[in-house]
Design a protein around this motif. Structure first.
Motif, PDB file in Angstrom:
ATOM      1  N   UNK A  24       1.715  39.760   1.413  1.00 39.50           N
ATOM      2  CA  UNK A  24       1.486  39.603  -0.016  1.00 39.50           C
ATOM      3  C   UNK A  24       0.002  39.778  -0.321  1.00 39.50           C
ATOM      4  N   UNK A  25      -0.292  40.421  -1.439  1.00 40.89           N
ATOM      5  CA  UNK A  25      -1.674  40.614  -1.866  1.00 40.89           C
ATOM      6  C   UNK A  25      -1.807  40.128  -3.297  1.00 40.89           C
ATOM      7  N   UNK A  81     -14.073  47.958  -5.764  1.00 43.95           N
ATOM      8  CA  UNK A  81     -14.665  46.634  -5.985  1.00 43.95           C
ATOM      9  C   UNK A  81     -15.253  46.005  -4.728  1.00 43.95           C
ATOM     10  N   UNK A  82     -14.641  46.289  -3.569  1.00 45.17           N
ATOM     11  CA  UNK A  82     -15.130  45.779  -2.284  1.00 45.17           C
ATOM     12  C   UNK A  82     -15.248  44.247  -2.286  1.00 45.17           C
ATOM     13  N   UNK A  83     -14.220  43.570  -2.735  1.00 47.86           N
ATOM     14  CA  UNK A  83     -14.213  42.110  -2.762  1.00 47.86           C
ATOM     15  C   UNK A  83     -13.901  41.546  -1.379  1.00 47.86           C
ATOM     16  N   UNK A  84     -14.467  40.382  -1.054  1.00 42.49           N
ATOM     17  CA  UNK A  84     -14.098  39.731   0.206  1.00 42.49           C
ATOM     18  C   UNK A  84     -12.639  39.307   0.186  1.00 42.49           C
ATOM     19  N   UNK A  85     -12.066  39.188   1.365  1.00 41.08           N
ATOM     20  CA  UNK A  85     -10.635  38.939   1.526  1.00 41.08           C
ATOM     21  C   UNK A  85     -10.423  37.664   2.320  1.00 41.08           C
ATOM     22  N   UNK A  86      -9.528  36.798   1.847  1.00 43.56           N
ATOM     23  CA  UNK A  86      -9.121  35.645   2.637  1.00 43.56           C
ATOM     24  C   UNK A  86      -7.694  35.891   3.104  1.00 43.56           C
ATOM     25  N   UNK A  87      -7.513  35.956   4.414  1.00 43.22           N
ATOM     26  CA  UNK A  87      -6.233  36.277   5.047  1.00 43.22           C
ATOM     27  C   UNK A  87      -5.612  34.960   5.503  1.00 43.22           C
ATOM     28  N   UNK A  88      -4.467  34.625   4.919  1.00 46.27           N
ATOM     29  CA  UNK A  88      -3.933  33.267   5.011  1.00 46.27           C
ATOM     30  C   UNK A  88      -2.742  33.196   5.962  1.00 46.27           C
ATOM     31  N   UNK A 139      -6.628  37.513  -2.036  1.00 46.49           N
ATOM     32  CA  UNK A 139      -5.830  36.588  -1.224  1.00 46.49           C
ATOM     33  C   UNK A 139      -4.675  37.358  -0.596  1.00 46.49           C
ATOM     34  N   UNK A 140      -4.599  37.323   0.740  1.00 41.77           N
ATOM     35  CA  UNK A 140      -3.522  38.000   1.459  1.00 41.77           C
ATOM     36  C   UNK A 140      -2.808  36.966   2.325  1.00 41.77           C
ATOM     37  N   UNK A 141      -1.483  36.953   2.276  1.00 43.92           N
ATOM     38  CA  UNK A 141      -0.715  36.046   3.132  1.00 43.92           C
ATOM     39  C   UNK A 141       0.363  36.839   3.846  1.00 43.92           C
ATOM     40  N   UNK A 142       0.768  36.359   5.012  1.00 40.42           N
ATOM     41  CA  UNK A 142       1.667  37.134   5.858  1.00 40.42           C
ATOM     42  C   UNK A 142       2.747  36.229   6.444  1.00 40.42           C
ATOM     43  N   UNK A 143       3.965  36.730   6.478  1.00 37.54           N
ATOM     44  CA  UNK A 143       5.050  36.052   7.181  1.00 37.54           C
ATOM     45  C   UNK A 143       5.054  36.464   8.647  1.00 37.54           C
ATOM     46  N   UNK A 144       5.404  35.556   9.516  1.00 36.64           N
ATOM     47  CA  UNK A 144       5.498  35.870  10.937  1.00 36.64           C
ATOM     48  C   UNK A 144       6.636  35.074  11.552  1.00 36.64           C
ATOM     49  N   UNK A 152      -8.462  48.172   0.883  1.00 35.23           N
ATOM     50  CA  UNK A 152      -9.427  48.800  -0.031  1.00 35.23           C
ATOM     51  C   UNK A 152      -8.737  49.346  -1.269  1.00 35.23           C
ATOM     52  N   UNK A 153      -7.464  49.726  -1.166  1.00 34.45           N
ATOM     53  CA  UNK A 153      -6.739  50.238  -2.332  1.00 34.45           C
ATOM     54  C   UNK A 153      -6.509  49.154  -3.377  1.00 34.45           C
ATOM     55  N   UNK A 154      -6.566  47.902  -2.960  1.00 37.54           N
ATOM     56  CA  UNK A 154      -6.413  46.778  -3.886  1.00 37.54           C
ATOM     57  C   UNK A 154      -7.763  46.269  -4.398  1.00 37.54           C
ATOM     58  N   UNK A 155      -8.840  46.827  -3.877  1.00 34.59           N
ATOM     59  CA  UNK A 155     -10.173  46.378  -4.267  1.00 34.59           C
ATOM     60  C   UNK A 155     -10.842  45.495  -3.248  1.00 34.59           C
ATOM     61  N   UNK A 156     -10.255  45.389  -2.057  1.00 35.30           N
ATOM     62  CA  UNK A 156     -10.836  44.547  -1.015  1.00 35.30           C
ATOM     63  C   UNK A 156     -11.732  45.306  -0.065  1.00 35.30           C
ATOM     64  N   UNK A 157     -12.570  44.569   0.633  1.00 33.84           N
ATOM     65  CA  UNK A 157     -13.481  45.138   1.618  1.00 33.84           C
ATOM     66  C   UNK A 157     -12.975  44.768   3.010  1.00 33.84           C
ATOM     67  N   UNK A 158     -12.470  45.720   3.795  1.00 33.44           N
ATOM     68  CA  UNK A 158     -11.914  45.396   5.116  1.00 33.44           C
ATOM     69  C   UNK A 158     -12.944  44.842   6.099  1.00 33.44           C
ATOM     70  N   UNK A 159     -14.220  44.968   5.780  1.00 29.15           N
ATOM     71  CA  UNK A 159     -15.251  44.419   6.666  1.00 29.15           C
ATOM     72  C   UNK A 159     -15.606  42.974   6.305  1.00 29.15           C
TER      73      UNK A 159
END
Length: 582
Positions: A152-153, A163-170, A203-208, A246-253
């Motif tokens: 989810x994004x 935009x190159x926004x920072x990303x929090x991967x949850x 904000x990115x969250x992932x199921x596992x 990056x397509x959502x406006x996030x910065x992968x770095x």
């Protein structure tokens, strides 16, 4: 392969068809759906929806999300082939480039949840209430199934690909690697708050995969190199972020990984895998009630593999692992439900958890920390004060020191010498005033040994690993620590495990300073941010350890205090963890 131009042309044709219809409201009756990588994507109801909802291109596909307030949300995006049928109990497989149309406006299914059966012989109404509430939450409110590997994004609506926004991967749904799903937490409010304070994040969250689907142990699993599949799912999700965010406006770095409980333990293990080489997948880490727990070889859990084999009728199969892949989902799920959970008598000695599999984890976690095989990134790590209380309700029938010693020998330290267990118990005296919930005097004594057992469990699994990590790494990488003491007046459990979650997500009428600190950390790799907002939070110093303490006080809700509680006891716990990992 559909190109972006072809996708737009298709949408235009459908829109023109709708314009020709003699109706007041433009409705597109679309007889088609698009089958992409085993996921059927239904068509939207109207062109009105197409115009008003956010869209993003990934490869040769158009993804349509949903706008909520100041955020755009893209929910339930598949990031791997469904781990079903022959893909059950195998490494996750990435999808080929996306094609077609995806309508990602609802969370995908959570991965299969383990039912939390109550321990035999406990008729306590408190136990029944807790177990019943959790089962209702995760079985009734969180639909689950094997086809569950989705991401989810949530982004600010104003964010663009540049935009190159920072990303929090949850990884933040806790649950002891047995229950949980991304739909239990609201990323929208988190992103909205980040906008409010001028520190926008994505904000990115992932199921596992969980429990026996994601953390099956045993020599058979080790031989096929399919251990720790839940962690492998998470890692693939992190790689998905590198490709697409990056397509959502996030910065992968600029990715920070964050987890609570099992999520925090997962974060720690991502810091330890690959000899500490994070492969550029993240630049910061937040661990909330979890860390590098003391786990040993995956064969230490052989009994749980054998249990699944017996319960599913696979005992006589020439290849039991292949048999487990082929049994019906209901059969496998029913067997998993009958296995021990974190409310079982063995408590936090979990049946299903990450173990040393030779692939993702190549040595016991405490050894990795000791050797310095840790991703060198800034980190925040903290605990609730009374971590062990909730998980010790199942052991209320332990009433004497002798019984507690037997329990420790049976579950937490089965290979330890009697003299070592005796010395351990001296660090945790038979005195209710010294037990957990801490600093509550003679209150909360559910049984003669409850507070003592709770102190031991909490220190072995939560406080000990956290302190050990800080002691060995805080002088080498920027680190901040916190203790959450709010909720001390909760009957029996005090400032228990997960009582800090409302603070970090802003749930209900509570103070939520942790959320702001985490947002600033994601932006600046410093919880204080560039402007030094809030109570200044000092870095953790092994020589003079200080932590932010969140407490029940109107005048002083946050103080900076010494982080040296139970030093001798936690040092001994760390030594025992090195010698006898679970």
């Amino acid at each position: 392969m559909l190109t972006k131009r072809a996708i737009l042309a298709s949408l235009a044709v459908r829109a023109l068809s709708a314009l020709a219809s003699p109706v007041d409201r433009l409705v597109v009756q679309d007889p088609f759906s698009y089958q992409v990588s085993d996921h059927t994507c239904a068509s939207p109801e109207s062109t009105e929806q197409l115009v008003s909802t956010p869209e993003v291109y990934l490869d040769d596909a158009l993804f349509t999300g949903i706008r909520k307030g100041v955020t755009d949300q893209f929910l339930g995006i598949p990031f791997a082939h469904p781990p079903t049928n022959e893909r059950r109990l195998r490494q996750p497989e990435p999808l080929p480039p996306y094609q077609g149309l995806y309508y990602v406006q609802e969370f995908g299914k959570s991965c299969p949840q383990q039912r939390l059966n109550l321990p035999n012989g406990l008729d306590s109404q408190l136990v029944k209430d807790i177990g019943g509430a959790v089962n209702v939450l995760y079985e009734k409110l969180t639909p689950a199934g094997e086809d569950c590997l989705t991401i989810n994004v949530v982004k600010p609506s104003s964010a663009t690909p540049g935009s190159k926004l920072p990303v929090i991967f949850v990884l933040d749904f806790g649950g002891g690697f047995e229950i949980g799903g991304t739909s239990t937490y609201d990323g929208g409010s988190f992103v909205a708050r980040s906008i409010d304070i001028g520190q926008p994040v994505i904000y990115v969250s992932v199921n596992y995969r969980l429990s026996a689907f994601g953390f099956l142990p045993g020599k058979e699993v080790k031989a096929e190199k399919v251990g720790n599949l839940g962690l492998q799912d998470q890692r693939l999700g992190l790689k998905w972020v590198q490709t697409y965010i990056s397509e959502f406006g996030g910065d992968p770095s600029k990715v920070t990984i964050w987890g609570e409980s099992a999520g925090a333990i997962s974060v720690a293990h991502h810091m330890l895998t690959n000899n500490g080489n994070n492969e550029g997948l993240f630049r910061g880490a937040i661990m909330q009630s979890g860390g590098p727990i003391p786990v040993g070889d995956i064969e230490n859990g052989q009994q749980y593999y054998d249990f699944m084999v017996e319960k599913t009728g696979c005992s006589k199969a020439p290849n039991t692992l292949d048999c487990l892949r082929k049994v019906p989902y209901s059969t496998y799920k029913r067997a998993m439900d009958d296995s021990p959970n974190f409310f079982a008598y063995q408590g936090l000695v979990l049946a299903w958890l990450p173990r040393v599999d030779g692939v993702f984890l190549k040595e016991p976690t405490q050894y990795s920390v000791l050797r310095g095989n840790v991703a060198n990134v800034p980190m925040i790590t903290g605990n609730c004060d009374d971590e062990g209380s909730l998980f010790s309700i199942s052991t209320m029938n332990i009433t004497t020191t002798a019984e507690l010693k037997d329990y420790m020998k049976l579950y937490m330290m089965p290979k330890a010498k009697d003299s070592q267990v005796d010395l351990l118990l001296k660090y945790y005296p038979d005195d209710q005033r010294a037990g957990c919930p801490f600093d509550t005097g003679l209150k909360n004594a559910l049984s003669p040994q409850f507070k003592r057992t709770a102190a031991l469990q909490g220190d072995f699994v939560f406080h000990g690993p956290r302190r050990y990590l800080l002691q060995h790494r805080a002088d080498k990488q920027k680190s901040w620590g916190f203790i959450h003491k709010r909720g001390k007046d909760l009957p029996f459990v005090g400032a228990a495990h997960i009582t800090d979650v409302p603070n970090s997500f802003g749930v209900g009428p509570v103070l939520s300073e942790l959320r702001d600190y985490f947002i600033r950390f994601t932006n600046n790799l410093d919880p204080n941010g560039k402007k030094g907002l809030g109570i200044p939070w000092p870095q953790w110093d092994p020589k003079k350890p200080k932590a932010a303490i969140f407490q029940d006080s109107t005048l002083f809700p946050i103080i900076i205090g010494d982080d040296n509680y139970r030093t001798d006891a936690l040092n001994y716990v760390a030594n025992m963890s090195l010698l006898y990992p679970i």
